[in-house]
Design an enzyme around this catalytic site. Structure first.
Site, PDB file in Angstrom:
ATOM      1  N   TYR A 127       0.675  -1.419  -0.204  1.00  0.00           N
ATOM      2  CA  TYR A 127       0.264   0.382  -0.122  1.00  0.00           C
ATOM      3  C   TYR A 127       0.939   1.300   0.217  1.00  0.00           C
ATOM      4  O   TYR A 127       1.335   1.534   1.186  1.00  0.00           O
ATOM      5  CB  TYR A 127      -1.104  -0.272   1.221  1.00  0.00           C
ATOM      6  CG  TYR A 127      -2.173  -1.576   1.348  1.00  0.00           C
ATOM      7  CD1 TYR A 127      -2.151  -2.147  -0.018  1.00  0.00           C
ATOM      8  CD2 TYR A 127      -2.336  -1.678   2.314  1.00  0.00           C
ATOM      9  CE1 TYR A 127      -3.176  -3.071   0.210  1.00  0.00           C
ATOM     10  CE2 TYR A 127      -3.292  -3.120   2.878  1.00  0.00           C
ATOM     11  CZ  TYR A 127      -3.631  -3.610   1.156  1.00  0.00           C
ATOM     12  OH  TYR A 127      -4.418  -4.270   1.235  1.00  0.00           O
TER      13      TYR A 127
ATOM     14  N   HIS B 158       0.392 -11.772   0.747  1.00  0.00           N
ATOM     15  CA  HIS B 158      -1.193 -10.902   0.180  1.00  0.00           C
ATOM     16  C   HIS B 158      -0.749 -11.333  -1.184  1.00  0.00           C
ATOM     17  O   HIS B 158      -0.423 -11.569  -1.965  1.00  0.00           O
ATOM     18  CB  HIS B 158       0.306  -9.514   0.325  1.00  0.00           C
ATOM     19  CG  HIS B 158      -0.825  -8.550   0.263  1.00  0.00           C
ATOM     20  ND1 HIS B 158      -0.265  -6.828   0.526  1.00  0.00           N
ATOM     21  CD2 HIS B 158      -1.689  -8.252  -0.621  1.00  0.00           C
ATOM     22  CE1 HIS B 158      -1.466  -6.193  -0.475  1.00  0.00           C
ATOM     23  NE2 HIS B 158      -2.558  -6.772  -0.796  1.00  0.00           N
TER      24      HIS B 158
END
Ligand code: NAD
Length: 310
Positions: free
Chosen positions: A56, A119
């Site tokens: 992110y 992830h």
């Protein structure tokens, strides 16, 4: 605030969780001073679950979250991830996971992570995840740097396939349990519940589509999904209801999900979403919304390797 058990981890997460994708500027530029106040406000109101990733904002989210949590680390359950580092930058190897955890600990200004996740596993080979990635996460867990381990990703069937082959503590699924898609219910929830795996539902606003301001430009959903969200918006407007509130109430009502992660970056968003916890659900409204979504329900976009989307 209501708290729910996260599978068999012993952790109890707030049903409204703080998604920190927006702290990495994924949804427009965030104001660093406002982020600190927003995180502080969230904690004061009982939000205890924070989810980040090195992906992110290419580490920006972790760095900003770490700064905002100085002096408050003991009040939160901190989740972050490894294996994804950019739009096309993945590394599911054990070697990278062992270095990644140290980098995340540094950025988050802490000496332990509550939940460490692989992830977007659909971008990996199933065999590597089962034989290398998850064992590496367990190794990190044994070292004491992380308390629990999990997987995250888009296709719920693939998340289930992995967890059936190698035990994980939690599964984070996104965009598969909300007003536009409920396929998590068939593909993942019964397994997670039976196996006692903690279930986290992310992106209950369908990555911003189910908001008054609409989706970000990069949103991958097909046109039919955007149009269906428009029809839901009209129904809510007619009844003088906030689209975002109706969407979040639907997600909060899930009986097994421990936390619904909502991406937030301002105090105003936090206060509004806390208010939605007091909203009542309305079965007649949900039926009308379901009819208006029609054939757009459960429409998806490709994510990861084709064989993992089967
Ligand atoms: P989301 O569906 O939560 O939508 C976020 C957008 O909604 C942002 O633009 C935010 O500003 C806006 N918003 C929030 N509250 C609002 C309100 N009251 N009124 C109007 N707008 C509002 O999408 P998300 O952030 O992508 O998902 C939530 C979190 O889940 C992420 O931040 C991340 O932590 C996690 N997540 C993980 C994965 C993964 O691991 N693969 C994938 C997706 C999401």
């Amino acid at each position: 605030m209501e708290y729910r058990k996260l599978g068999q981890t012993g952790l109890e997460t707030s049903i409204l969780g703080f998604g920190t994708g927006p702290l990495g500027d994924l949804y427009g530029l965030a104001d660093p001073a406002e982020i600190i106040r927003a995180v502080q406000l969230a904690i004061e109101h009982g939000i205890n679950f924070f989810d980040s990733s090195p992906y992110y904002g290419l580490t920006l989210s972790e760095t900003r979250l770490g700064e905002a949590l100085v002096g408050r680390r003991d009040k939160v359950l901190l989740a972050t991830k490894a294996c994804r580092y950019g739009l096309e930058d993945f590394d599911f190897s054990a070697k990278r996971i062992l270095s990644s955890v140290n980098e995340s600990l540094r950025r988050l200004k802490t000496d332990y992570i509550d939940l460490f996740q692989a992830h977007d596993v659909e971008f990996a080979d199933l065999r590597q995840v089962v034989e290398e990635t998850i064992p590496a996460l367990r190794k990190v867990q044994e070292s004491g740097k992380v308390r629990y381990i999990g997987i995250t990703g888009y296709p719920p069937r693939f998340l289930r396939t992995i967890a059936q082959q190698v035990p994980v503590d939690t599964i984070l699924s996104y965009c598969h349990y909300d007003l536009l898609n409920t396929s998590m219910e068939q593909a993942l929830t019964p397994f997670a519940r039976a196996a006692g795996v903690g279930l986290i539902n992310a992106s209950a606003l369908h990555m911003g589509i189910l908001t008054e301001q609409g989706a970000p430009k990069w949103h991958p959903a097909p046109r039919e999904v955007h149009d269906a969200a428009g029809r839901i918006g009209e129904i809510c407007k007619k009844r003088n209801l906030a689209l975002t509130g109706v969407a979040l109430r639907f997600a909060f009502d899930h009986p097994y999900v421990a936390s619904t992660l909502v991406g937030m970056k301002t105090q105003a968003e936090i206060l509004t979403n806390l208010d939605f916890l007091r909203m009542k659900s309305d079965p007649a409204l949900l039926a009308e919304i379901r009819a208006a979504v029609g054939p757009a329900l459960d429409l998806e976009w490709p994510s990861g390797k084709p064989e993992n989307n089967a």
